[in-house]
Design a protein around this motif. Sequence first.
Motif, PDB file in Angstrom:
ATOM      1  N   LEU A 240       0.849  -1.188   0.000  1.00  0.00           N
ATOM      2  CA  LEU A 240       0.000   0.000   0.000  1.00  0.00           C
ATOM      3  C   LEU A 240       0.886   1.240   0.000  1.00  0.00           C
ATOM      4  CD1 LEU A 240      -2.696  -1.002   2.669  1.00  0.00           C
ATOM      5  CD2 LEU A 240      -2.686  -1.450   0.213  1.00  0.00           C
ATOM      6  N   VAL A 241       0.529   2.206  -0.814  1.00  0.00           N
ATOM      7  CA  VAL A 241       1.300   3.448  -0.908  1.00  0.00           C
ATOM      8  C   VAL A 241       0.409   4.600  -0.480  1.00  0.00           C
ATOM      9  CG1 VAL A 241       2.562   4.997  -2.439  1.00  0.00           C
ATOM     10  CG2 VAL A 241       2.709   2.520  -2.779  1.00  0.00           C
ATOM     11  N   HIS A 242       0.797   5.275   0.617  1.00  0.00           N
ATOM     12  CA  HIS A 242       0.089   6.473   1.060  1.00  0.00           C
ATOM     13  C   HIS A 242       0.525   7.649   0.204  1.00  0.00           C
ATOM     14  CE1 HIS A 242      -1.844   4.961   4.720  1.00  0.00           C
ATOM     15  NE2 HIS A 242      -0.749   4.264   4.947  1.00  0.00           N
ATOM     16  N   VAL A 243      -0.411   8.247  -0.503  1.00  0.00           N
ATOM     17  CA  VAL A 243      -0.128   9.448  -1.288  1.00  0.00           C
ATOM     18  C   VAL A 243      -0.611  10.645  -0.467  1.00  0.00           C
ATOM     19  CG1 VAL A 243      -0.490  10.657  -3.467  1.00  0.00           C
ATOM     20  CG2 VAL A 243      -0.395   8.156  -3.432  1.00  0.00           C
ATOM     21  N   ASP A 254      -2.842  18.308   7.310  1.00  0.00           N
ATOM     22  CA  ASP A 254      -1.414  18.251   7.051  1.00  0.00           C
ATOM     23  C   ASP A 254      -1.059  16.795   6.762  1.00  0.00           C
ATOM     24  OD1 ASP A 254      -0.138  16.887   9.599  1.00  0.00           O
ATOM     25  OD2 ASP A 254      -1.626  18.321  10.351  1.00  0.00           O
ATOM     26  N   PRO A 255       0.094  16.506   6.154  1.00  0.00           N
ATOM     27  CA  PRO A 255       0.422  15.127   5.761  1.00  0.00           C
ATOM     28  C   PRO A 255       0.389  14.131   6.908  1.00  0.00           C
ATOM     29  CG  PRO A 255       1.879  16.660   4.656  1.00  0.00           C
ATOM     30  CD  PRO A 255       1.085  17.478   5.632  1.00  0.00           C
ATOM     31  N   ILE A 256       0.860  14.527   8.100  1.00  0.00           N
ATOM     32  CA  ILE A 256       0.899  13.588   9.224  1.00  0.00           C
ATOM     33  C   ILE A 256      -0.504  13.212   9.665  1.00  0.00           C
ATOM     34  CG2 ILE A 256       1.650  13.247  11.593  1.00  0.00           C
ATOM     35  CD1 ILE A 256       3.929  13.213   9.624  1.00  0.00           C
ATOM     36  N   SER A 257      -1.385  14.194   9.819  1.00  0.00           N
ATOM     37  CA  SER A 257      -2.756  13.888  10.256  1.00  0.00           C
ATOM     38  C   SER A 257      -3.496  13.091   9.189  1.00  0.00           C
ATOM     39  CB  SER A 257      -3.511  15.184  10.572  1.00  0.00           C
ATOM     40  OG  SER A 257      -3.618  15.999   9.420  1.00  0.00           O
ATOM     41  N   ASP A 258      -3.263  13.394   7.897  1.00  0.00           N
ATOM     42  CA  ASP A 258      -3.885  12.611   6.832  1.00  0.00           C
ATOM     43  C   ASP A 258      -3.463  11.147   6.917  1.00  0.00           C
ATOM     44  OD1 ASP A 258      -5.001  14.933   5.971  1.00  0.00           O
ATOM     45  OD2 ASP A 258      -3.895  15.057   4.079  1.00  0.00           O
ATOM     46  N   LEU A 259      -2.168  10.920   7.150  1.00  0.00           N
ATOM     47  CA  LEU A 259      -1.656   9.553   7.255  1.00  0.00           C
ATOM     48  C   LEU A 259      -2.300   8.813   8.416  1.00  0.00           C
ATOM     49  CD1 LEU A 259       0.432   7.360   6.401  1.00  0.00           C
ATOM     50  CD2 LEU A 259       1.996   8.402   8.046  1.00  0.00           C
ATOM     51  N   ASP A 260      -2.396   9.475   9.581  1.00  0.00           N
ATOM     52  CA  ASP A 260      -2.972   8.827  10.760  1.00  0.00           C
ATOM     53  C   ASP A 260      -4.430   8.447  10.534  1.00  0.00           C
ATOM     54  OD1 ASP A 260      -0.587   9.089  12.091  1.00  0.00           O
ATOM     55  OD2 ASP A 260      -1.125  10.964  13.090  1.00  0.00           O
ATOM     56  N   ILE A 261      -5.167   9.317   9.854  1.00  0.00           N
ATOM     57  CA  ILE A 261      -6.593   9.044   9.615  1.00  0.00           C
ATOM     58  C   ILE A 261      -6.761   7.857   8.671  1.00  0.00           C
ATOM     59  CG2 ILE A 261      -8.685   9.959   8.544  1.00  0.00           C
ATOM     60  CD1 ILE A 261      -7.873  12.711   9.662  1.00  0.00           C
ATOM     61  N   ILE A 262      -5.986   7.839   7.591  1.00  0.00           N
ATOM     62  CA  ILE A 262      -6.102   6.729   6.632  1.00  0.00           C
ATOM     63  C   ILE A 262      -5.656   5.420   7.268  1.00  0.00           C
ATOM     64  CG2 ILE A 262      -5.358   5.855   4.403  1.00  0.00           C
ATOM     65  CD1 ILE A 262      -7.242   8.264   4.313  1.00  0.00           C
TER      66      ILE A 262
END
Length: 478
Positions: A240-243, A254-262
Motif C-alpha cells: 500500500l502506498v500512502h499518497v 497536514d500530511p501527518i494527520s492525513d496519514l494517521d486518519i487513513i
Amino acid sequence: MTTFVDRVELHVAAGSGGHGCASVHREKFKPLGGPDGGNGGRGGDVILVVDQSVTTLLDYHHKPHRSATNGKPGEGGNRSGKDGQDLVLPVPDGTVVLDKAGNVLADLVGQGTSFVAADGGRGGLGNAALASARRKAPGFALLGVPGGMMDIVLELKTVADVALVGYPSAGKSSLISVLSAAKPKIADYPFTTLVPNLGVVTAGETVYTIADVPGLIPGASQGKGLGLEFLRHVERCSVLVHVLDTATLESERDPISDLDIIEEELKQYGGLDRRPRMVVLNKIDVPDGKDLAEMVRPDLEARGYRVFEVSAVAHLGLKELSFALAEVVGGARAAKPKEEATRIVIRPKAVDDAGFTVVQEEDGLFRVRGEKPERWVRQTDFSNDEAVGYLADRLNRLGVESELMKAGARSGDGVAIGPEENAVVFDWEPTVMAGAEMLGRRGEDHRLEVPRPAAQRRRDKQAERDEADKEYDDFEPF
C-alpha cells in the motif's frame, strides 16, 4: 461514460434434464418389437469463468437473471435427446462468489478459473434403458431432473500489486497516469475518482499493476463517503502506498494527520494495516509543498516508512519510486509459496453410509432425506402405476422400507420424501413385494403359465437376483 459496478446479485438457473421416452418398436410383422424409447438430454450448467477482457460487473447489474437451456426429451427409435447448452458467464479477474448469507463459495483469480454456479439436471432414462430380464417391455420412462437454481452475490476485488490510497485530490490519479499508460479522469475538485483505475508499470525486468482507490475520508470503514465501497479493492495488493498532499489548501489538514486518519480506516476495515506500506509526498513542484515535505519527512522515516518526494505534474522522483515499488513487489512474489500440482483426492463412502436418513418429526411424520431417493421421486411420473411401482422397487432395494420399520413407522403413518417445501407425502403401507413386482411383467398372463423345468426355474431365480443388484441410477448414456 462507462459505469463501474463491482457488486451485483445474480439469479442463475441451470437447464432441466429432458424426459425419457416410453416407446415400443413397431413395424410390419413385428407389432411388438420391444422397447425403443430414448433417454432425455442433460440440462446445461451455469459456469462463471474469469476473462481478463472483462473489467466490470455492469452487464449483470442490468440483466441479473441468467438461465441455461434445457435438455431435449428422448424419442422413439432409440433416439436420445440433445443435451442443453452450458451458459458461460465471463467475470473479471478477482471476482468473489458468495451466497445470500455471505459465505464465500469461490474466489476466482487467474485467467480461465471457473466455478459451476448451478448444475444442469440429469436426463430421464427411456424405457429401452429400463428394460431387463424381469421387465422386458417397461411401459414408462423416467422424467428429467430439474436444473439447479441459486441466488449468488458477485464481488469484484481488483487484482493489483500496488494500491495508492489517500485523501481525495491527493494526486493518486495523476500519479498513476504518469507511472503507467492509464488515463483516468483528473481534476482539482474532491471525489474526482469514482471508480478504481488500474495501470501496468514496467520497471527494469519487473512488470506490475498499480491501482488507485477512490478518496478515503474519516469514517470510510463504517460506510461514510465512497471509501467502504472500494476498500475491498486493496485486499489483494502486495504493498500500500500512502499518497500525501503537501500542497493542500485546507488549513486543518497536514500530511501527518492525513496519514494517521487513513491508517485508522485501514485498521478498522480489518487487516490492511499489516500490509507493507510506503509514503509518497506529492506536489513538491509547489514551493510550499517542497518545504512541507522536507519538514515532515524525518517524522515519517522515524515511524519506519520509506518516503519518496515526487511531483506527478513535473515528473520528479518517479523513476526512484517506480523501481522501489518493483523491488517490494518482486520480494512479495518470491515469498509466495509455489502452487502445488493438483492432486486427486478420493473419499470413499463409509461402509455404514446408507445414502439417506429417516427422521420422525414432532407431528409424527416420517421424513426421508437423501440425494438418491429425492432425485428418484422427482423422476417419477405418478400418473403411471408401473412407474410408481418401479419407484417402490428402487426405494425398497435402497433399504428405505427397512429403515422406516426400525424408526417405528406403522401402516398408515405419513411419510414424506424430500425437504419440507418440496416433498412427496403419502400414507405408508409396508409390503413384502414392491409395486412393480406385484404388477407382473407386461405381455404375460399368469393363467397361461405352465410348470417350468427345475433348471429353468434356477436360471430365472438367478436372473431375478441379478436384477435386484442392478442399479439403473448410475446408467449414463453415451
